[in-house]
Motif scaffolding. Structure first.
Motif, mmCIF file in Angstrom:
data_model
loop_
_atom_site.group_PDB
_atom_site.id
_atom_site.type_symbol
_atom_site.label_atom_id
_atom_site.label_comp_id
_atom_site.label_asym_id
_atom_site.label_seq_id
_atom_site.Cartn_x
_atom_site.Cartn_y
_atom_site.Cartn_z
ATOM 1 N N LEU A 209 37.337 69.691 33.688
ATOM 2 C CA LEU A 209 38.068 70.854 32.663
ATOM 3 C C LEU A 209 37.331 71.568 31.982
ATOM 4 N N LYS A 210 37.897 73.501 32.185
ATOM 5 C CA LYS A 210 37.106 74.378 30.920
ATOM 6 C C LYS A 210 37.186 73.970 29.855
ATOM 7 N N GLN A 211 35.969 74.118 29.696
ATOM 8 C CA GLN A 211 35.338 73.387 27.622
ATOM 9 C C GLN A 211 34.297 74.741 27.151
ATOM 10 N N TRP A 212 35.121 74.393 25.976
ATOM 11 C CA TRP A 212 33.734 75.297 25.146
ATOM 12 C C TRP A 212 32.758 74.186 24.908
ATOM 13 N N LEU A 213 31.904 75.334 25.059
ATOM 14 C CA LEU A 213 29.803 74.022 24.992
ATOM 15 C C LEU A 213 29.082 75.146 24.080
ATOM 16 N N LEU A 214 28.847 74.171 22.840
ATOM 17 C CA LEU A 214 27.539 75.423 21.712
ATOM 18 C C LEU A 214 26.496 74.177 22.373
ATOM 19 N N LYS A 215 25.131 75.844 23.094
ATOM 20 C CA LYS A 215 23.896 75.159 23.598
ATOM 21 C C LYS A 215 22.710 75.121 22.568
ATOM 22 N N ILE A 216 23.083 73.405 22.693
ATOM 23 C CA ILE A 216 21.722 72.361 21.540
ATOM 24 C C ILE A 216 21.297 72.005 21.573
ATOM 25 N N THR A 217 21.182 72.729 23.095
ATOM 26 C CA THR A 217 19.580 71.862 23.983
ATOM 27 C C THR A 217 19.171 73.530 24.009
ATOM 28 N N LYS A 218 19.123 74.978 23.574
ATOM 29 C CA LYS A 218 18.253 76.175 23.493
ATOM 30 C C LYS A 218 17.699 75.696 22.606
ATOM 31 N N TYR A 219 17.731 74.351 21.260
ATOM 32 C CA TYR A 219 17.217 74.561 19.593
ATOM 33 C C TYR A 219 16.441 72.942 20.348
ATOM 34 N N ALA A 220 16.202 72.605 21.233
ATOM 35 C CA ALA A 220 16.394 71.655 22.026
ATOM 36 C C ALA A 220 14.284 70.802 20.958
ATOM 37 N N ASP A 221 13.322 72.248 21.552
ATOM 38 C CA ASP A 221 12.035 71.799 20.878
ATOM 39 C C ASP A 221 11.943 71.704 18.893
ATOM 40 N N ARG A 222 13.024 72.857 19.000
ATOM 41 C CA ARG A 222 12.980 73.396 17.336
ATOM 42 C C ARG A 222 13.866 71.732 16.488
ATOM 43 N N LEU A 223 14.280 71.212 17.347
ATOM 44 C CA LEU A 223 15.075 70.337 16.766
ATOM 45 C C LEU A 223 14.154 68.812 16.556
ATOM 46 N N ILE A 224 12.850 68.971 17.490
ATOM 47 C CA ILE A 224 12.250 68.060 17.146
ATOM 48 C C ILE A 224 11.114 68.163 16.298
ATOM 49 N N GLU A 225 10.374 69.358 16.107
ATOM 50 C CA GLU A 225 9.864 70.551 15.723
ATOM 51 C C GLU A 225 9.969 70.006 14.132
ATOM 52 N N GLY A 226 11.152 70.752 13.981
ATOM 53 C CA GLY A 226 11.790 70.760 12.772
ATOM 54 C C GLY A 226 11.533 68.906 11.864
ATOM 55 N N LEU A 227 10.707 68.038 13.181
ATOM 56 C CA LEU A 227 11.173 66.532 12.147
ATOM 57 C C LEU A 227 9.796 66.669 11.282
ATOM 58 N N GLY A 228 8.498 67.712 11.295
ATOM 59 C CA GLY A 228 7.715 67.513 11.130
ATOM 60 C C GLY A 228 7.782 68.090 9.675
ATOM 61 N N ASP A 229 8.442 69.037 9.032
ATOM 62 C CA ASP A 229 8.957 69.183 7.999
ATOM 63 C C ASP A 229 9.402 68.769 7.198
ATOM 64 N N VAL A 230 10.398 67.753 7.481
ATOM 65 C CA VAL A 230 10.977 67.120 6.511
ATOM 66 C C VAL A 230 10.723 65.672 6.428
ATOM 67 N N ASP A 231 11.197 65.178 5.345
ATOM 68 C CA ASP A 231 11.137 63.623 4.855
ATOM 69 C C ASP A 231 12.242 62.954 5.813
ATOM 70 N N TYR A 232 12.134 62.311 6.491
ATOM 71 C CA TYR A 232 13.137 61.165 6.700
ATOM 72 C C TYR A 232 12.297 59.967 7.525
ATOM 73 N N PRO A 233 13.175 59.114 7.279
ATOM 74 C CA PRO A 233 12.844 57.597 7.896
ATOM 75 C C PRO A 233 12.005 57.679 8.770
ATOM 76 N N SER A 234 10.621 56.786 9.534
ATOM 77 C CA SER A 234 10.643 57.324 10.617
ATOM 78 C C SER A 234 11.576 56.700 11.736
ATOM 79 N N ARG A 235 12.649 55.752 11.676
ATOM 80 C CA ARG A 235 13.408 54.864 12.605
ATOM 81 C C ARG A 235 14.469 56.309 12.622
ATOM 82 N N VAL A 236 14.630 57.047 12.488
ATOM 83 C CA VAL A 236 15.746 58.061 11.995
ATOM 84 C C VAL A 236 15.071 59.344 13.057
ATOM 85 N N ALA A 237 13.811 60.275 12.568
ATOM 86 C CA ALA A 237 13.097 60.687 13.423
ATOM 87 C C ALA A 237 12.944 60.402 14.648
ATOM 88 N N ASP A 238 12.074 59.664 15.230
ATOM 89 C CA ASP A 238 12.061 58.138 17.026
ATOM 90 C C ASP A 238 13.667 58.625 17.171
#
Length: 829
Positions: A209-238
RNA sequence: GGGGAUGUGGUGGAAUUGGUAGACACGCUAGCCUUAGGAGCUAGUGAGGCAACUCGUGAAGGUUCAAGUCCUUUCAUCCCCACCA
């Protein structure tokens, strides 16, 4: 023995003979009164731009189902409330908001079944939730409440979507999607569990089907890097890192013999390239038809058919045998020029990498199985501890790899990739497991995607001044079988004009998934009634970001990841002042049924928190039970008896406070250092535990204090400064957990001050210390000595102890160890 | 297969830096009180033993004066992901 008997007698005599003269603890009589007062006076309103330090306590907002609050809600919001109240007592400007994530299928299904508009059903459910929140005494700022289905809210959800659209991050694509034939809607990968739709448990099908998509993959690296700046339990970050699944490797080009197109493969192990003895492409690979040779056409076609007829579940089956078919085509291994056969197999997934792999059977278990089954050559190129007849994925020293022989795997990796680069046949490449987020749903009860399709201009954004695109009122909410949203049947809504050329055009009829509204709701709390912007800059600057976000572990790879993605994009667009939405995240554990299984309606083991309150235990008992049950992040079974225990405890608090009020009328003045000691000690412990979210031990400390006070009151008069301080402190310490009884008794005591108490070290020290004496590691005696005793005195006393003298006897003492204020350890032999 | 977590009494769970294992509570036992309540009070409650004492934190080793805590190996359970190249 005799003295114990006497003191027992004394105890009994001093216990008030007739307890009934005091009012009994009966939460029903005063809890509603306080709840109403808090409501009427808006006691918990957070103040914009206040000078006090701000604290944003966020809990995930609920989906307002018709069933009302369940235990999971109560745990989450009780814990949030305890923290919010604690921070307020500490003098902070606390924002503890609440709202409703009300778009979604259950309401739509309910609407279809009962012929009630989802708007109406939602309003009813929200009203019910509101009442239940109030009856638990939650200190939320209701003036900022949001509801994702409110047009004044989803206007901004649509506006934010358009920011993605303008940036090219929201796009349309023909994709093979997970389709739930029961709900008649497309699903994101995250919503499919074991090949089934996680909500309704029906088998998921594939649909193009023709669908709308959001390009979350563009932020893949940022989403990993950003985890360094926040206080999340390691199991959530992992788990988020794992979900994003970044792998570093190389893309290698294999020239083909039968086709003009090259075959690109992705590999994390370019070092094993010399061991690539065949290629495998996914059945859906675009070059399949191009590659097959005439004499293999029929076998390939029948294989493709058999794959197509398999369900997702079958394809994912654990014990699946490898299947596949030879295309007849060959490709050239770029490093050694060898001709390798090209196969098709469904163990290669079109959705990851390039949909084609180089098979290295000696060093990859899947390729190994495939090679064994179809009798394909196996070539060992890495030497390590594994036997030559086994498959090994471990690294080692290169062999059979031409000039790369005797290099280590990681060196070979680098050298081979650089050689490929020189040849123009490959390069480094990073792949992610994360896919773009399928953002279309074919349902009525969601935010309409604010797009107009024009023949000439394609997909055009609805102009901002025309937002919100509101949901039209319709007769039928049923989804259609064609995969189109029910909105597509409402001609007068669908037909509109193009904002660019004014010619007839059609509205987009897909709606957003229910993750849309929840991806930014916390921002709206900062400025809930703004009709000019989603939130004003100065208010965002004051409140952002969320100081503590409490929610369910199950949202780690969905809501939590989605909202971080939205926020990071907003940050890039200058819409929000912080890089990350949530400074700290904590996940609460699940409360299981008493039998240790998940609570579920079908099993009939669901505990209804509201019933417990109505039975007369009251909200405070429920709140205490939840907080006391186990560490907040631990999954743990519910225990109905525990409620009785908490009720009993509150009863003791009630009684001792009343006794204090009685006694202060005619007793004589009398002070007690013990009363002060236990009080200060408890302040210290409870404060420390609250700072660490160790709610269960904080409560046990308060219980210990109450137990101590009961013992102490036998021998000392309660009319004293110390007792007044102790009782008022007790109520303060209790108030985040059990605010009703604390407020009720404090007001009876005319104790107005509600600041958090401070402890004074000087009351914590006692005059004697207990020293444990160990002989050869075993506890043999205990001594009571003045706290200021020196090491010499302590050891001397230990050696003179009767029991120790006996044990040492004629033996030599080899070593004497003294741990200050704690123990003496003697090594003898 | 990958990632994460957890194993302590009959039960839920305590135990800052290695330093009295089992706090606090539930349940249970015995007794008391009573206006008979979903109440209150006292004492007891890891196992074995009359006792001194011995054993005891999933299992086995190890380090240490001292281990639930540190190290090695191993078993079990749970959660998430999973033919991700």
């Amino acid at each position: 023995m005799f003295s114990t008997f006497l003191s027992n007698l004394a105890d009994i005599r001093l216990i008030p003979y007739n307890v009934s003269i005091m009012k009994r603890y009966s939460p029903k009589e005063f809890e509603p009164k306080w709840q109403k007062k808090w409501q009427d006076e808006e006691s918990f309103k957070a103040i914009d731009f206040d000078d006090r330090q701000k604290f944003v306590m966020l809990t995930e907002f609920p989906y307002p189902s018709g069933d009302g609050l369940h235990m999971g809600h109560v745990r989450e919001y009780t814990l949030g409330d305890i923290i919010a109240r604690y921070k307020r007592h500490q003098g902070m400007n606390v924002l503890y908001p609440m709202g409703y994530d009300a778009f979604g299928l259950p309401t739509e299904n309910y609407a279809i079944k009962n012929k009630i508009a989802p708007q109406v059903a939602t309003a009813t459910n929200v009203g019910n939730f509101q009442k239940q929140f109030q009856s638990l005494g939650f200190s939320m700022d209701w003036s900022r409440s949001v509801n994702t289905t409110d047009p004044s809210y989803y206007r901004w959800t649509q506006w934010l979507f358009l920011q993605f659209f303008k940036e090219g991050l929201a796009y349309q694509k023909e994709v093979s999607i997970n389709w739930c034939p029961f709900c008649k809607t497309g699903l994101a990968n995250e919503e499919v569990v074991n090949g089934r739709h996680e909500r309704c448990e029906n088998l998921v099908e594939k649909k193009f089907l023709k669908q709308w998509l959001l390009k979350i993959t563009k932020y893949a690296d940022r989403l990993i890097e950003g985890l360094g700046d926040v206080d999340y339990p390691s199991r959530v970050a992992d788990q988020q890192i794992n979900w994003i699944g970044k792998s570093v490797g190389a893309e290698v080009i294999f020239k083909t013999e039968n086709s003009n197109e090259d075959l690109k493969v992705f590999t994390t192990r370019p070092d094993t390239l010399f061991g690539a003895t065949f290629l495998v492409i996914a059945p859906e690979h675009p070059l399949v038809q191009d590659l097959i040779t005439q004499d293999h056409k029929s076998s390939v076609d029948s294989y493709l058919k058999s794959v197509q007829s398999k369900s997702d579940l079958e394809r994912q089956d654990d014990n699946r045998e490898k299947t596949g078919v030879f295309t007849g085509a060959y490709a050239i291994n770029p490093v050694n020029g060898e001709k390798v056969p090209v196969w098709i197999a469904d163990y290669v997934l079109m959705g990851y990498g390039t949909g084609a792999i180089m098979a290295v059977p000696a060093h990859d278990m899947r390729d190994w199985e495939f090679a064994k089954k179809f009798d394909l050559p196996i070539k060992r190129v890495v030497k390590n501890d594994a036997s030559d007849d086994d498959c090994t994925a471990d690294e080692g020293i290169m062999i059979n790899s031409g000039k790369f022989d005797s290099l280590k795997s990681d060196e070979a990796r680098e050298k081979i990739v650089s050689e490929l680069k020189d040849l123009g046949l490959g390069e480094e490449k990073i792949n992610y497991r994360l896919r773009d987020w399928i953002f279309s749903r074919q349902h009525y009860w969601g935010e309409p995607i604010p797009i107009i399709h024009c023949e000439k201009h394609g997909a055009v954004a609805v102009p901002e001044d025309q937002l919100p695109v509101t949901l039209p009122e319709v007769e039928h909410y049923e989804p259609t079988d064609t995969g189109e949203s029910p909105l597509s049947k409402i001609d007068e809504w669908v037909n509109t004009t193009c904002p660019m050329c004014g010619k007839p055009a059609k509205r987009e009829t897909d709606t957003m998934p229910n993750w849309a509204g929840s991806s930014w709701y916390y921002l709206r709390y900062y400025d809930a009634h703004n009709d000019k912007e989603f939130a004003a800059k100065d208010k965002l600057a004051y409140w952002a970001d969320v100081d503590l976000y409490l929610g369910g572990m199950e949202h780690t790879t969905m809501h939590l990841l989605y909202s971080r993605f939205w926020h990071q994009f907003f940050y890039d667009k200058g819409l929000v002042p912080t890089k990350e939405p949530y400074k700290a995240r904590r996940g609460q554990g699940i409360i299981l049924a008493t039998d240790g299984t998940k609570m579920s309606k079908s099993k009939g083991n669901v505990v209804n928190p509201m019933e417990i309150i109505e039975q007369g235990y009251g909200a405070d008992s429920v709140r205490l039970t939840i907080a006391f049950l186990a560490p907040y992040d631990q999954t743990t079974p519910w225990s109905p008896e525990s409620v009785t225990g908490m009720y009993r405890f509150l009863n003791r608090v009630w009684n001792i406070t009343n006794e204090f009020m009685e006694s202060s009328k005619n007793d004589s003045e009398n002070d007690s250092t013990e009363v002060l000691r236990i009080t200060h000690q408890t302040i210290k412990k409870v404060t420390h535990d609250l700072d660490n979210m160790s709610f269960n031990t904080a409560i046990s400390a308060i219980m210990e204090m109450v137990n101590e006070l009961y013992k102490l009151k036998v021998n000392s008069s309660m009319k004293s400064e110390s007792w007044g301080f102790a009782i008022r402190t007790l109520l303060k310490l209790l108030s985040p957990f059990a605010p009703h009884i604390a407020n009720e008794l404090s007001s009876q005591l005319k104790s107005e001050d509600d600041s958090w108490p401070n402890y004074d070290e000087k009351y914590l020290t006692s005059e004697v210390m207990e020293i444990v004496i160990q002989v050869n590691g075993k506890v043999r005696a205990k001594l009571s000595l003045p706290v200021d005793s020196s090491e010499e005195i302590v050891i001397d006393a230990a050696l003179k102890n009767e029991r120790i003298v006996e044990l040492i006897d004629q033996k030599t003492i080899h070593k004497k160890i003294y741990i200050k204020g704690k123990l003496v350890s003697l090594v003898v032999g």
